[in-house]
Scaffold this motif. Structure first.
Motif, PDB file in Angstrom:
ATOM      1  N   ASN A  25       0.810  -1.222   0.000  1.00  0.00           N
ATOM      2  CA  ASN A  25       0.000   0.000   0.000  1.00  0.00           C
ATOM      3  C   ASN A  25       0.848   1.280   0.000  1.00  0.00           C
ATOM      4  O   ASN A  25       0.424   2.308   0.516  1.00  0.00           O
ATOM      5  CB  ASN A  25      -1.004   0.001   1.155  1.00  0.00           C
ATOM      6  N   ILE A  26       2.023   1.225  -0.574  1.00  0.00           N
ATOM      7  CA  ILE A  26       2.884   2.405  -0.690  1.00  0.00           C
ATOM      8  C   ILE A  26       2.152   3.452  -1.532  1.00  0.00           C
ATOM      9  O   ILE A  26       1.424   3.123  -2.470  1.00  0.00           O
ATOM     10  CB  ILE A  26       4.226   2.034  -1.350  1.00  0.00           C
ATOM     11  N   ARG A  27       2.371   4.718  -1.198  1.00  0.00           N
ATOM     12  CA  ARG A  27       1.742   5.817  -1.935  1.00  0.00           C
ATOM     13  C   ARG A  27       2.807   6.760  -2.497  1.00  0.00           C
ATOM     14  O   ARG A  27       3.895   6.883  -1.928  1.00  0.00           O
ATOM     15  CB  ARG A  27       0.832   6.625  -1.011  1.00  0.00           C
ATOM     16  N   VAL A  28       2.437   7.449  -3.568  1.00  0.00           N
ATOM     17  CA  VAL A  28       3.292   8.509  -4.082  1.00  0.00           C
ATOM     18  C   VAL A  28       3.437   9.544  -2.968  1.00  0.00           C
ATOM     19  O   VAL A  28       2.463   9.910  -2.316  1.00  0.00           O
ATOM     20  CB  VAL A  28       2.678   9.148  -5.355  1.00  0.00           C
ATOM     21  N   GLY A  29       4.672   9.974  -2.714  1.00  0.00           N
ATOM     22  CA  GLY A  29       4.946  10.917  -1.632  1.00  0.00           C
ATOM     23  C   GLY A  29       5.526  10.254  -0.400  1.00  0.00           C
ATOM     24  O   GLY A  29       6.062  10.934   0.484  1.00  0.00           O
ATOM     25  N   GLU A 160      11.722  -8.701   1.572  1.00  0.00           N
ATOM     26  CA  GLU A 160      10.797  -7.704   2.099  1.00  0.00           C
ATOM     27  C   GLU A 160      11.442  -6.861   3.205  1.00  0.00           C
ATOM     28  O   GLU A 160      11.251  -5.644   3.271  1.00  0.00           O
ATOM     29  CB  GLU A 160       9.573  -8.459   2.642  1.00  0.00           C
ATOM     30  N   TYR A 161      12.248  -7.491   4.049  1.00  0.00           N
ATOM     31  CA  TYR A 161      12.851  -6.784   5.181  1.00  0.00           C
ATOM     32  C   TYR A 161      13.926  -5.777   4.754  1.00  0.00           C
ATOM     33  O   TYR A 161      14.347  -4.935   5.554  1.00  0.00           O
ATOM     34  CB  TYR A 161      13.441  -7.773   6.194  1.00  0.00           C
ATOM     35  N   GLU A 162      14.368  -5.819   3.498  1.00  0.00           N
ATOM     36  CA  GLU A 162      15.393  -4.881   3.033  1.00  0.00           C
ATOM     37  C   GLU A 162      14.837  -3.493   2.751  1.00  0.00           C
ATOM     38  O   GLU A 162      15.583  -2.559   2.501  1.00  0.00           O
ATOM     39  CB  GLU A 162      16.048  -5.417   1.751  1.00  0.00           C
ATOM     40  N   VAL A 163      13.521  -3.363   2.793  1.00  0.00           N
ATOM     41  CA  VAL A 163      12.862  -2.102   2.475  1.00  0.00           C
ATOM     42  C   VAL A 163      12.174  -1.567   3.738  1.00  0.00           C
ATOM     43  O   VAL A 163      11.441  -2.294   4.400  1.00  0.00           O
ATOM     44  CB  VAL A 163      11.813  -2.308   1.364  1.00  0.00           C
ATOM     45  N   THR A 164      12.424  -0.284   4.036  1.00  0.00           N
ATOM     46  CA  THR A 164      11.745   0.391   5.119  1.00  0.00           C
ATOM     47  C   THR A 164      10.903   1.502   4.506  1.00  0.00           C
ATOM     48  O   THR A 164      11.375   2.233   3.648  1.00  0.00           O
ATOM     49  CB  THR A 164      12.754   0.997   6.120  1.00  0.00           C
ATOM     50  N   ILE A 165       9.664   1.626   4.955  1.00  0.00           N
ATOM     51  CA  ILE A 165       8.741   2.605   4.380  1.00  0.00           C
ATOM     52  C   ILE A 165       8.337   3.612   5.449  1.00  0.00           C
ATOM     53  O   ILE A 165       7.980   3.244   6.570  1.00  0.00           O
ATOM     54  CB  ILE A 165       7.468   1.902   3.849  1.00  0.00           C
ATOM     55  N   LEU A 166       8.378   4.889   5.070  1.00  0.00           N
ATOM     56  CA  LEU A 166       7.919   5.959   5.930  1.00  0.00           C
ATOM     57  C   LEU A 166       6.812   6.698   5.199  1.00  0.00           C
ATOM     58  O   LEU A 166       7.028   7.200   4.095  1.00  0.00           O
ATOM     59  CB  LEU A 166       9.071   6.928   6.251  1.00  0.00           C
ATOM     60  N   ALA A 167       5.638   6.724   5.810  1.00  0.00           N
ATOM     61  CA  ALA A 167       4.488   7.379   5.173  1.00  0.00           C
ATOM     62  C   ALA A 167       4.775   8.866   4.999  1.00  0.00           C
ATOM     63  O   ALA A 167       5.251   9.535   5.920  1.00  0.00           O
ATOM     64  CB  ALA A 167       3.231   7.184   6.019  1.00  0.00           C
ATOM     65  N   GLY A 168       4.496   9.367   3.820  1.00  0.00           N
ATOM     66  CA  GLY A 168       4.703  10.786   3.531  1.00  0.00           C
ATOM     67  C   GLY A 168       3.512  11.637   3.912  1.00  0.00           C
ATOM     68  O   GLY A 168       3.589  12.850   3.980  1.00  0.00           O
ATOM     69  N   SER A 169       2.377  10.996   4.158  1.00  0.00           N
ATOM     70  CA  SER A 169       1.178  11.749   4.539  1.00  0.00           C
ATOM     71  C   SER A 169       0.336  10.935   5.498  1.00  0.00           C
ATOM     72  O   SER A 169       0.468   9.768   5.637  1.00  0.00           O
ATOM     73  CB  SER A 169       0.344  12.090   3.318  1.00  0.00           C
TER      74      SER A 169
END
Length: 169
Positions: A25-29, A160-169
């Protein structure tokens, strides 16, 4: 209105919850960290080939762009791709050579796409795609034909664990 209510106006209002981001569910931004580099998600392409779907996210940092590919088959499959030049490529050929290594056609089809961010220009279009793998099955070539334009990317699977996601909004 009481003095305290005016003083703390809005304190009772609910703060909208930010949904935890996952690879699905990654989003642009948003921002993605991979291999110790922080990338901004500048584009998303959602592919649909007769109900089979997958997503590609363009990641940008320091003038470099990568594509994060995510698909959910029986389990989540994640790949990292970089656009390359491969002159003389004949899309759909059974065998392709890149950097002295042979890649063999594994899958091909046509997908309807939805584009967001920098990829809004492809929203609602169809793309012909051809997926190739080397003998080890660890390295891939992705070939997409957009009208008359051929785009080629070199990639490999990541965990999968190689990627960390930070919500931009």
């Amino acid at each position: 209105m009481s003095f305290l209510k005016r003083l703390f106006k809005g304190a009772d209002e609910k703060i909208p919850e930010t949904k935890d981001r996952t690879l699905l569910n990654i989003r642009v931004g948003d921002f993605v960290t991979y291999d110790l580099v922080d990338y901004e998600v500048t584009s998303k392409i959602h592919y649909n080939d007769s109900g089979y779907t997958w997503d590609a996210y363009q990641l940008a940092a320091n003038g470099k762009a990568l594509w994060l590919s995510v698909e959910l088959d029986d389990e989540i499959e994640v790949g990292m791709y970089e656009t390359i030049r491969l002159p003389g490529l004949e899309p759909g050929a059974r065998k392709v050579t890149y950097n002295g290594c042979a890649y063999y056609l594994e899958e091909q089809g046509k997908a309807y796409v939805k584009g967001e961010g920098r990829s809004e220009n492809v929203h609602g279009k169809n793309v012909d795609y051809y997926d190739y793998a080397d003998d080890s099955g660890e390295h891939y070539l992705s070939v997409e034909v957009w009208g008359g334009d051929v785009e080629v990317s070199y990639g490999y699977e990541i965990e999968e664990y190689e990627v960390t996601i930070l919500a931009g909004s």
